[in-house]
Scaffold this active site. Structure first.
Site, mmCIF file in Angstrom:
data_model
loop_
_atom_site.group_PDB
_atom_site.id
_atom_site.type_symbol
_atom_site.label_atom_id
_atom_site.label_comp_id
_atom_site.label_asym_id
_atom_site.label_seq_id
_atom_site.Cartn_x
_atom_site.Cartn_y
_atom_site.Cartn_z
ATOM 1 N N CYS A 159 0.819 -1.213 0.000
ATOM 2 C CA CYS A 159 0.000 0.000 0.000
ATOM 3 C C CYS A 159 0.852 1.261 0.000
ATOM 4 C CB CYS A 159 -0.892 0.006 1.230
ATOM 5 S SG CYS A 159 -1.911 -1.445 1.367
ATOM 6 N N ARG A 219 5.110 -0.246 -6.328
ATOM 7 C CA ARG A 219 5.123 -1.020 -5.088
ATOM 8 C C ARG A 219 4.150 -2.196 -5.143
ATOM 9 N NH1 ARG A 219 6.890 2.162 -0.455
ATOM 10 N NH2 ARG A 219 5.481 0.943 0.814
ATOM 11 N N TRP A 223 -3.092 -2.739 -1.492
ATOM 12 C CA TRP A 223 -2.755 -4.125 -1.810
ATOM 13 C C TRP A 223 -3.547 -4.944 -0.796
ATOM 14 C CZ3 TRP A 223 -0.313 -8.470 0.353
ATOM 15 C CH2 TRP A 223 0.185 -9.412 -0.556
ATOM 16 N N ASN A 261 -1.892 2.414 5.812
ATOM 17 C CA ASN A 261 -0.980 1.313 5.447
ATOM 18 C C ASN A 261 -0.709 0.523 6.718
ATOM 19 O OD1 ASN A 261 -0.781 2.477 2.963
ATOM 20 N ND2 ASN A 261 1.353 3.118 3.166
ATOM 21 N N GLY A 262 -0.627 -0.791 6.599
ATOM 22 C CA GLY A 262 -0.328 -1.609 7.781
ATOM 23 C C GLY A 262 -1.501 -2.516 8.105
ATOM 24 N N GLU A 308 18.428 -17.263 -7.425
ATOM 25 C CA GLU A 308 18.021 -15.944 -7.903
ATOM 26 C C GLU A 308 17.438 -16.026 -9.327
ATOM 27 O OE1 GLU A 308 17.325 -13.340 -6.624
ATOM 28 O OE2 GLU A 308 17.462 -11.785 -8.153
ATOM 29 N N LYS A 318 13.565 -15.061 -10.388
ATOM 30 C CA LYS A 318 13.273 -14.087 -11.446
ATOM 31 C C LYS A 318 12.307 -14.689 -12.471
ATOM 32 C CE LYS A 318 14.351 -11.171 -9.954
ATOM 33 N NZ LYS A 318 15.111 -10.991 -8.763
ATOM 34 N N GLU A 376 8.761 -15.037 -10.962
ATOM 35 C CA GLU A 376 7.962 -13.839 -10.698
ATOM 36 C C GLU A 376 7.650 -13.044 -11.959
ATOM 37 O OE1 GLU A 376 9.700 -11.225 -7.768
ATOM 38 O OE2 GLU A 376 11.666 -11.318 -8.669
ATOM 39 N N HIS A 397 19.580 -36.952 -5.178
ATOM 40 C CA HIS A 397 18.878 -37.353 -3.945
ATOM 41 C C HIS A 397 17.367 -37.230 -4.092
ATOM 42 C CE1 HIS A 397 22.667 -37.826 -1.915
ATOM 43 N NE2 HIS A 397 23.021 -36.623 -2.309
ATOM 44 N N LYS A 405 6.381 -4.487 -4.527
ATOM 45 C CA LYS A 405 7.808 -4.167 -4.483
ATOM 46 C C LYS A 405 8.316 -4.150 -3.050
ATOM 47 C CE LYS A 405 11.763 -2.833 -6.140
ATOM 48 N NZ LYS A 405 12.566 -3.917 -6.724
#
Ligand code: M6R
Length: 608
Positions: free
Chosen positions: A2, A27, A73, A99-100, A481, A485, A488, A504, A603
């Site tokens: 948010c 974000r 969000w 926000n929160g 990494e 990438k 996402e 294994h 973000k």
């Protein structure tokens, strides 16, 4: 996640708010709204979807000069217009954006409903606006303070009152807010990016600050009483207004910015004359460094992957026992922290709730923790108090790229500085430092002549059901990494393993044509990783090998060969990650994904 924007001044507020919200889009959010003071009431417009939808819905006659805006969000309640912020009280004369998370919202809601308050949304936030209304007797700040006294959880809030034109009341606890100083106008935002078109002079609020904002200034007080003054800080050049330039996406621009961002991160820190490095922010004497017993690097997502390389460098170069841990797990496992242990908290945004929680846990237990952070003045940077800024500059794309390489570079510099005290002589230190200093140019050269085989890899991976990423040591961190990438950005299912783990269990998944990406720098593990390649090839895998340029054997065993310049093991991730960043970008493009704003992601992950 948010975002909040606020404006008080003489201009029409709605365009300022909309511009700020657009800058916060990176974000991640799913709905947006604004509230403008208009005479004796508050007008709100809220829309599901992008800020563009909100912009189209805002009528030109929305004239007020005091306003707040929000990008949401969803956490509590679905993605609907009713759940979008700002929320209004029953009289439509108070509007609030938050926000929160209000953790005790269920209890508060039940109590308010008993008292006759009617709720119009499913959000945790709405309790706040009703509480503010309930306690409002003419003093807006007092009402907000009393309301916040009843809530448990985290918040950054902005509130406007029809009876107080030209005033925004804002408060923070665990969710960042900055006040921006203008000329006869004042701004509020959850992230200084939102203000970059208007001012670089900002004041960061601290937890439990409450601020009354007016056009000509602001007054800050503490939730438990008493005024407080906070310094105005000036944001660095690299945080000035930024666009996409000639690039089609922020992600691609940020990948190509790595030569500059790496140079900025290394500048003045690697000191060839000393054969070592100097990091002012760490404030550790050689004696302090000599007495470190263990280093733990904390982070989430990409920052955790950078932390894995950092920990390997602390152990391999500086000979200090070290490990990396996912911050969200660390914070709840009641870790044992010794007086000579040292922690690094790695975070691009500096706002990741899990990492911030881990930092606080270290501090509660008396440990020392340094930030490795990009965003200046962010919560993690401030909570740690000391650390290293990685100086990537603004990273807008949700997928972290240039921040990763700068985080790795910053940790390598820290490892070099510790290593000079603990393990390395001046010649070895200088050789490592010289190699680091040459990296920005080598990254630039590779990016300028991106091998065509990256596109062959894109073809193979975007058609695959899933993709394996394999590597050993620091190349396992690169594999993790690369897989993150591709997940996402292209939404391609991926798995990353240390190469030797394949036998294994995971090798059972290899079938004819399964794409397997293997990172094989020419180092001590090369031959062993080449054996794993033979094992997966024997079972039908199609193998993409990222290898050291000139390693003809590695190139020959590959179905698709991607050479990167030679580098020593600990430095190699700065080069071997480049093709994987571009692979994810190009696969996302080929599959028609929303590159800079992939679905479901934010973000800055400011909730647990
Ligand atoms: O801002 P941080 O570095 O603390 O963020 C941590 C993760 O949320 C972040 O790296 C995330 O994994 C990115 N989307 C990766 O591209």
């Amino acid at each position: 996640m948010c975002g909040i924007v606020g404006y008080v001044g003489e201009r029409r507020a709605a365009p300022v708010i909309l511009d700020g919200l657009r800058r916060l889009e990176y974000r991640g959010y799913d709905s947006a709204g604004l509230a403008v003071l208009a005479g004796d009431h508050v007008d709100t417009v809220r829309r599901v979807g992008h800020v563009a939808a909100l912009l189209a819905a805002v009528p030109p006659e929305l004239e007020g000069t005091t306003a707040i805006g929000h990008t949401r969000w969803a956490t509590h309640g679905g993605v609907t217009e009713a759940n979008a912020h700002p929320h209004l009280d029953a009289t439509n004369r108070i509007a609030l954006a938050h926000n929160g998370i209000i953790e005790n919202h269920t209890t508060l809601r039940a109590r308010l409903e008993e008292e006759g308050f009617k709720f119009r949304s499913e959000t945790d936030t709405e309790v706040l606006v009703h509480l503010v209304h309930k306690f409002y007797t003419g003093d807006p700040e007092a009402a907000v303070k009393t309301a916040l006294g009843l809530v448990q959880g985290t918040y950054g809030i902005a509130v406007i009152f029809a009876e107080h034109p030209g005033v925004i009341i804002a408060a923070r606890n665990g969710s960042p807010l900055v006040v921006g100083k203008g000329n006869g106008e004042t701004f509020l935002a959850s992230d200084p990016h939102a203000l970059s078109a208007h001012t670089r002079e900002v004041v960061y609020l601290e937890d439990r600050d409450i601020v009354r904002i007016e056009a000509n200034g602001w007054t800050i007080s503490r939730m438990d009483g008493g005024g407080v003054s906070r310094n105005v800080e000036v944001l660095g050049e690299e945080w000035a207004e930024e666009g996409r330039g000639d690039f089609s996406h922020h992600m691609l621009k940020e990948i190509h910015e790595q030569p500059e961002s790496l140079a900025r991160c290394l500048r003045g820190r690697v000191v060839p004359e000393l054969g070592g490095a100097r990091l002012g922010g760490l404030e550790l004497s050689p004696r302090d460094i000599a007495s470190i017993r263990h280093i733990t690097v904390l982070g989430c997502g990409t920052s955790f992957h950078a932390g894995l390389v950092g920990a390997a460098a602390m152990e391999g170069l500086a000979r200090i026992p070290a490990s990396a841990e996912i911050a969200s797990e660390f914070r709840y496992r009641n870790p044992v922290i010794g007086p000579d242990d040292l922690f690094f908290a790695v975070s691009q945004s500096g706002e990741t709730a899990d990492t911030l929680g881990a930092v606080k846990e270290v501090q509660v237990k008396g440990g020392r923790v340094f930030g490795v952070v990009n965003v200046v003045g962010s919560s993690i940077a401030r909570t740690c108090g000391h650390g290293v800024y990685v100086h990537s500059g603004p990273e807008i794309a949700v997928a972290s790229t240039k921040a990763f390489t700068s985080q790795v570079a910053a940790m390598l510099v820290a490892a070099l500085s510790f290593a000079r005290t603990r393990a390395l002589g001046p010649h070895e230190g200088k050789a490592f430092g010289d190699e680091l200093l040459a990296i920005p140019e080598r990254v630039g050269e590779w990016l300028a002549s991106e091998p065509r085989s990256v596109m062959d890899a894109v073809d193979l991976c975007s058609k695959g059901r899933f993709v394996f990423f394999l590597g050993r040591g620091v190349s396992h961190a690169v594999a993790l990494e690369g897989a993150l990438k591709l997940k996402e950005i292209a939404y391609v299912p991926c798995m990353a393993y240390p190469a030797a783990e394949m036998k294994h269990g995971p090798i059972a998944l290899i079938d004819k044509g399964t794409p397997v990406i293997v990172i094989v720098p020419d180092d001590v593990m090369r031959d062993k990783t080449l054996s794993t390649i033979q094992e997966v090839k024997a079972r039908g895998a199609r193998v993409i090998v990222v290898h050291t340029a000139g390693d003809t054997h590695a190139a020959k065993v590959a179905d698709i060969s991607i050479p990167v310049p030679r580098a020593s093991t600990l430095i190699s991730p700065l080069l071997s990650v480049l093709p994987l960043q571009l692979l994810a970008y190009r696969a996302g493009l080929a599959l028609g994904r929303d590159i800079d704003r992939p679905r479901n992601l934010a973000k800055s992950v400011t909730v647990e």
